[in-house]
Design a protein around this motif. Structure first.
Motif, mmCIF file in Angstrom:
data_model
loop_
_atom_site.group_PDB
_atom_site.id
_atom_site.type_symbol
_atom_site.label_atom_id
_atom_site.label_comp_id
_atom_site.label_asym_id
_atom_site.label_seq_id
_atom_site.Cartn_x
_atom_site.Cartn_y
_atom_site.Cartn_z
ATOM 1 N N GLU A 9 0.834 -1.211 0.000
ATOM 2 C CA GLU A 9 0.000 0.000 0.000
ATOM 3 C C GLU A 9 0.866 1.257 0.000
ATOM 4 O OE1 GLU A 9 -2.639 -0.207 3.323
ATOM 5 O OE2 GLU A 9 -3.667 -1.990 2.564
ATOM 6 N N GLY A 10 1.955 1.239 0.810
ATOM 7 C CA GLY A 10 2.793 2.425 0.925
ATOM 8 C C GLY A 10 2.129 3.502 1.753
ATOM 9 N N ASP A 11 2.294 4.765 1.323
ATOM 10 C CA ASP A 11 1.851 5.910 2.133
ATOM 11 C C ASP A 11 0.657 6.625 1.492
ATOM 12 O OD1 ASP A 11 4.178 5.612 3.842
ATOM 13 O OD2 ASP A 11 5.331 6.450 2.164
ATOM 14 N N GLY A 12 0.110 7.578 2.273
ATOM 15 C CA GLY A 12 -0.917 8.480 1.758
ATOM 16 C C GLY A 12 -2.097 7.716 1.198
ATOM 17 N N ILE A 13 -2.587 8.165 0.042
ATOM 18 C CA ILE A 13 -3.769 7.517 -0.530
ATOM 19 C C ILE A 13 -3.488 6.118 -1.050
ATOM 20 C CG2 ILE A 13 -4.968 9.677 -1.089
ATOM 21 C CD1 ILE A 13 -4.193 9.147 -4.065
#
Ligand code: ATP
Ligand code: MG
Length: 326
Positions: A9-13
């Protein structure tokens, strides 16, 4: 046995749009999902933006779906592209009925060289006043891209592609790139029409319909595909694929969108369309087509997220796509 898909997913949106895309994949195919971490959050926790375990999992998987990384983007995505041995970045840019676009007739696919050019990491500070950059172009990487491009257009039933370059100025590097691409195309019986990259920028704005598949060096592909994103109505719609010989990583073109992160208002279309590219890559052509049709239908008749002038949330749009797939 079902394919193993790594999900980052990683970061932010990324944390909002990737789950949306996974739910769509889960609805149409029987994959085994393996979650992995990368980005700012894991950097803050462990000091490493891309843990070795994530790199190894991605390198061993059948395919990876990636969201976005914030400040650490370069430390994450460049090694991940390397982990899948990606030599081409596929960036489709097309307009959709129901979405405001500067040029509604736009339907392009950029095939961007993904390992060298000015992004190969050879920069030097020679003095207080002088910095240099070494631009790397090899015949082998250019030929590999061209071979992929020939297969790509053949699969789509098209006769050729454009190759964008600036070989009139960068005679050695872009000359090598151009010659390699044109030679491979000739050998494969595919038309490779040359276009200077600056002229392409103007021509694509005035009349995108004259182009279809565009083969580009690394930086040119980055810039020109972002330009095309502007023609079709924004970042929330653009998927991409980083493809290697036997592995691939799929990601929306957009980043972490810090201005809207956490609001549940991100447009999941780019991530879901990236999932469709993943399906197609793994040979699930019918499922990929179904997902695209479902996204198109939702883009045309709603619900829409705020970036497209609506007031629906990420989940509303995802549910609508899933409903269309039933
Ligand atoms: P990053 O540094 O991670 O790239 P950024 O500030 O450049 O972050 P992007 O994600 O590249 O942000 O997007 C630029 C802008 O486009 C965002 O601020 C956001 O308003 C809009 N945007 C991008 N992706 C989406 C999306 N999926 N849904 C809605 N709006 C989006
Ligand atoms: Mg950005």
């Amino acid at each position: 046995m079902s394919e193993e898909i790594v999900v980052i997913e990683g970061d932010g949106i990324g944390q909002e749009v990737v789950p949306a895309a996974v739910s769509v994949l889960d609805a149409v195919a029987d994959f085994q999902f393996v979650e992995a971490e990368a980005g700012d959050a894991v950097q803050a926790e462990t000091g490493e933006a891309l843990p070795q375990a994530t790199y190894d999992t991605v390198a061993d998987a059948d395919a990876t779906l990636f969201g976005a990384a914030g400040e650490t983007a370069a430390d994450v995505i460049l090694p991940l592209r390397e982990a899948v041995g990606s030599f081409v970045n596929i960036r489709p840019a097309r307009a959709y009925p129901g979405v405001d676009a500067v040029r509604p007739e736009t339907d392009l696919v950029f095939l961007r060289e993904n390992t060298e050019g000015v992004y190969s990491g050879h920069e030097d500070r020679l003095s207080e006043d002088l910095s240099t950059l070494t631009r790397v172009v090899t015949t082998s990487a250019s030929e590999q891209l061209a071979e992929f491009a020939c297969e790509y257009v053949a699969d789509r039933g098209e006769s050729g592609f454009h190759v964008a370059h600036k070989a009139n100025v960068m005679r050695e590097t872009d000359g090598r790139f151009r010659d390699a691409v044109v030679d491979v195309a000739e050998r494969e019986g595919v038309e490779a029409e040359e276009v200077l990259m600056d002229a392409f920028a103007t021509r694509v704005c005035l009349n995108p319909g004259q182009f279809d598949v565009v083969v580009c060096p690394n930086l040119a592909g980055d810039v020109l595909s972002d330009l095309a994103a502007g023609l079709v109505g924004g970042l929330g719609l653009l998927p991409s694929a980083n493809v290697g010989p036997d592995n691939a990583l799929f990601e929306p073109v957009h980043g972490t969108a810090p201005d809207i992160a956490g609001e549940g208002a991100a447009n999941p279309s780019a991530a879901i369309l990236s999932a469709a590219m993943l399906l197609e890559h793994l040979g699930y052509d019918d499922e990929a087509a179904d997902v695209r049709t479902a996204v198109e239908s939702v883009l045309e008749s709603g619900p829409r997220t705020p970036d497209l002038g609506g007031n629906a949330g990420t989940e509303d749009v995802t549910t609508a796509v899933l409903d269309r797939l039933d």
